[in-house]
Design a protein around this motif. Sequence first.
Motif, PDB file in Angstrom:
ATOM      1  N   GLY A 144       7.572   0.380 -10.257  1.00  0.00           N
ATOM      2  CA  GLY A 144       6.566   0.156  -9.220  1.00  0.00           C
ATOM      3  C   GLY A 144       6.524  -1.303  -8.795  1.00  0.00           C
ATOM      4  N   ALA A 145       6.640  -2.196  -9.757  1.00  0.00           N
ATOM      5  CA  ALA A 145       6.659  -3.630  -9.445  1.00  0.00           C
ATOM      6  C   ALA A 145       7.888  -3.987  -8.621  1.00  0.00           C
ATOM      7  CB  ALA A 145       6.629  -4.444 -10.744  1.00  0.00           C
ATOM      8  N   LEU A 146       9.021  -3.422  -8.992  1.00  0.00           N
ATOM      9  CA  LEU A 146      10.244  -3.673  -8.227  1.00  0.00           C
ATOM     10  C   LEU A 146      10.118  -3.119  -6.810  1.00  0.00           C
ATOM     11  CD1 LEU A 146      13.143  -4.716  -8.168  1.00  0.00           C
ATOM     12  CD2 LEU A 146      13.871  -2.488  -8.990  1.00  0.00           C
ATOM     13  N   LEU A 147       9.530  -1.936  -6.677  1.00  0.00           N
ATOM     14  CA  LEU A 147       9.336  -1.334  -5.358  1.00  0.00           C
ATOM     15  C   LEU A 147       8.459  -2.228  -4.476  1.00  0.00           C
ATOM     16  CD1 LEU A 147       9.687   0.976  -3.351  1.00  0.00           C
ATOM     17  CD2 LEU A 147       7.782   2.156  -4.502  1.00  0.00           C
ATOM     18  N   THR A 152       5.579  14.749 -10.293  1.00  0.00           N
ATOM     19  CA  THR A 152       5.437  14.569  -8.847  1.00  0.00           C
ATOM     20  C   THR A 152       4.163  13.796  -8.519  1.00  0.00           C
ATOM     21  OG1 THR A 152       6.656  16.615  -8.455  1.00  0.00           O
ATOM     22  CG2 THR A 152       5.327  15.771  -6.627  1.00  0.00           C
ATOM     23  N   ALA A 153       3.067  14.155  -9.171  1.00  0.00           N
ATOM     24  CA  ALA A 153       1.798  13.464  -8.931  1.00  0.00           C
ATOM     25  C   ALA A 153       1.889  11.993  -9.329  1.00  0.00           C
ATOM     26  CB  ALA A 153       0.674  14.149  -9.702  1.00  0.00           C
ATOM     27  N   MET A 154       2.517  11.708 -10.450  1.00  0.00           N
ATOM     28  CA  MET A 154       2.647  10.322 -10.898  1.00  0.00           C
ATOM     29  C   MET A 154       3.534   9.518  -9.947  1.00  0.00           C
ATOM     30  SD  MET A 154       2.815  10.973 -15.033  1.00  0.00           S
ATOM     31  CE  MET A 154       3.571   9.423 -15.408  1.00  0.00           C
ATOM     32  N   ALA A 155       4.603  10.130  -9.457  1.00  0.00           N
ATOM     33  CA  ALA A 155       5.496   9.445  -8.520  1.00  0.00           C
ATOM     34  C   ALA A 155       4.785   9.180  -7.197  1.00  0.00           C
ATOM     35  CB  ALA A 155       6.758  10.277  -8.305  1.00  0.00           C
ATOM     36  N   LEU A 156       4.029  10.150  -6.720  1.00  0.00           N
ATOM     37  CA  LEU A 156       3.276   9.953  -5.474  1.00  0.00           C
ATOM     38  C   LEU A 156       2.246   8.840  -5.622  1.00  0.00           C
ATOM     39  CD1 LEU A 156       2.767  13.656  -4.330  1.00  0.00           C
ATOM     40  CD2 LEU A 156       4.159  11.911  -3.196  1.00  0.00           C
ATOM     41  N   ALA A 175       2.189   5.447  -3.441  1.00  0.00           N
ATOM     42  CA  ALA A 175       0.984   5.110  -2.675  1.00  0.00           C
ATOM     43  C   ALA A 175       0.467   3.727  -3.067  1.00  0.00           C
ATOM     44  CB  ALA A 175      -0.094   6.166  -2.901  1.00  0.00           C
ATOM     45  N   GLU A 176       0.472   3.427  -4.365  1.00  0.00           N
ATOM     46  CA  GLU A 176       0.037   2.106  -4.811  1.00  0.00           C
ATOM     47  C   GLU A 176       0.897   1.008  -4.184  1.00  0.00           C
ATOM     48  OE1 GLU A 176      -1.586   3.123  -9.309  1.00  0.00           O
ATOM     49  OE2 GLU A 176       0.391   2.231  -9.046  1.00  0.00           O
ATOM     50  N   ALA A 177       2.207   1.200  -4.201  1.00  0.00           N
ATOM     51  CA  ALA A 177       3.115   0.189  -3.647  1.00  0.00           C
ATOM     52  C   ALA A 177       2.860  -0.017  -2.160  1.00  0.00           C
ATOM     53  CB  ALA A 177       4.565   0.596  -3.887  1.00  0.00           C
ATOM     54  N   ILE A 178       2.676   1.075  -1.427  1.00  0.00           N
ATOM     55  CA  ILE A 178       2.435   0.977   0.010  1.00  0.00           C
ATOM     56  C   ILE A 178       1.123   0.249   0.297  1.00  0.00           C
ATOM     57  CG2 ILE A 178       1.911   2.324   2.086  1.00  0.00           C
ATOM     58  CD1 ILE A 178       3.983   4.377   1.020  1.00  0.00           C
ATOM     59  N   LEU A 220      -2.028 -15.125  -5.162  1.00  0.00           N
ATOM     60  CA  LEU A 220      -3.303 -14.617  -5.679  1.00  0.00           C
ATOM     61  C   LEU A 220      -3.638 -13.250  -5.083  1.00  0.00           C
ATOM     62  CD1 LEU A 220      -5.502 -17.836  -5.795  1.00  0.00           C
ATOM     63  CD2 LEU A 220      -4.555 -16.544  -7.721  1.00  0.00           C
ATOM     64  N   CYS A 221      -3.380 -13.078  -3.806  1.00  0.00           N
ATOM     65  CA  CYS A 221      -3.614 -11.788  -3.165  1.00  0.00           C
ATOM     66  C   CYS A 221      -2.752 -10.715  -3.803  1.00  0.00           C
ATOM     67  CB  CYS A 221      -3.343 -11.887  -1.664  1.00  0.00           C
ATOM     68  SG  CYS A 221      -3.582 -10.335  -0.771  1.00  0.00           S
ATOM     69  N   LEU A 222      -1.477 -11.009  -4.004  1.00  0.00           N
ATOM     70  CA  LEU A 222      -0.554 -10.044  -4.593  1.00  0.00           C
ATOM     71  C   LEU A 222      -0.973  -9.687  -6.027  1.00  0.00           C
ATOM     72  CD1 LEU A 222       2.063  -8.398  -4.523  1.00  0.00           C
ATOM     73  CD2 LEU A 222       3.273 -10.467  -5.228  1.00  0.00           C
ATOM     74  N   VAL A 223      -1.272 -10.676  -6.818  1.00  0.00           N
ATOM     75  CA  VAL A 223      -1.680 -10.433  -8.216  1.00  0.00           C
ATOM     76  C   VAL A 223      -2.975  -9.634  -8.263  1.00  0.00           C
ATOM     77  CG1 VAL A 223      -2.482 -11.563 -10.333  1.00  0.00           C
ATOM     78  CG2 VAL A 223      -0.443 -12.411  -9.157  1.00  0.00           C
ATOM     79  N   THR A 224      -3.935  -9.985  -7.416  1.00  0.00           N
ATOM     80  CA  THR A 224      -5.201  -9.258  -7.368  1.00  0.00           C
ATOM     81  C   THR A 224      -4.975  -7.794  -7.018  1.00  0.00           C
ATOM     82  OG1 THR A 224      -6.382 -11.257  -6.737  1.00  0.00           O
ATOM     83  CG2 THR A 224      -7.477  -9.154  -6.294  1.00  0.00           C
ATOM     84  N   MET A 225      -4.157  -7.549  -6.012  1.00  0.00           N
ATOM     85  CA  MET A 225      -3.883  -6.167  -5.605  1.00  0.00           C
ATOM     86  C   MET A 225      -3.171  -5.396  -6.714  1.00  0.00           C
ATOM     87  SD  MET A 225      -5.326  -5.562  -2.850  1.00  0.00           S
ATOM     88  CE  MET A 225      -4.670  -3.908  -2.758  1.00  0.00           C
ATOM     89  N   CYS A 226      -2.260  -6.042  -7.410  1.00  0.00           N
ATOM     90  CA  CYS A 226      -1.547  -5.368  -8.505  1.00  0.00           C
ATOM     91  C   CYS A 226      -2.503  -5.038  -9.659  1.00  0.00           C
ATOM     92  CB  CYS A 226      -0.390  -6.224  -8.993  1.00  0.00           C
ATOM     93  SG  CYS A 226       0.982  -6.306  -7.811  1.00  0.00           S
ATOM     94  N   ILE A 227      -3.437  -5.915  -9.936  1.00  0.00           N
ATOM     95  CA  ILE A 227      -4.414  -5.646 -10.988  1.00  0.00           C
ATOM     96  C   ILE A 227      -5.319  -4.485 -10.592  1.00  0.00           C
ATOM     97  CG2 ILE A 227      -6.455  -6.571 -12.159  1.00  0.00           C
ATOM     98  CD1 ILE A 227      -4.977  -9.312 -12.157  1.00  0.00           C
ATOM     99  N   ILE A 228      -5.751  -4.472  -9.344  1.00  0.00           N
ATOM    100  CA  ILE A 228      -6.618  -3.387  -8.867  1.00  0.00           C
ATOM    101  C   ILE A 228      -5.892  -2.050  -8.933  1.00  0.00           C
ATOM    102  CG2 ILE A 228      -7.757  -2.440  -6.817  1.00  0.00           C
ATOM    103  CD1 ILE A 228      -8.463  -5.351  -6.079  1.00  0.00           C
TER     104      ILE A 228
END
Length: 106
Positions: free
Chosen positions: A22-25, A63-67, A71-74, A97-105
């Motif tokens: 997910g991080a790579l995506l 499938t649910a986990m992949a979706l 969705a998180e990446a998008i 900071l924006c990127l890190v915050t979004m990844c934590i959320i």
Amino acid sequence: MARAGFMFTRAADHIPLLWLPGALLVGVLMRMPVRDHLACVLACLLANVGVEIMSGIAVAKATAMALACGAEAIVIVSVVRRGHGDTPDIATLATLLCLVTMCIIA
């Protein structure tokens, strides 16, 4: 990479604390034109489902986990790009900071 991601899972539920694919995506999507996002995300979803099924996870759960991962990446990339332009530069503190915050959320 997905197999490496399973190292961060709890055996009971197979939900990882940290999902490296997910991080790579997110990183790839931030550098790629928006018009190519759908194809990239779909390819990653198929690969993700395949690895999870091979690891013994039921098709519906895989499938649910992949979706959810897609969705998180998008969402992460959309929020970062909305605030910091089409080619966000993580060398700037505000973008990072924006990127890190979004990844934590997520």
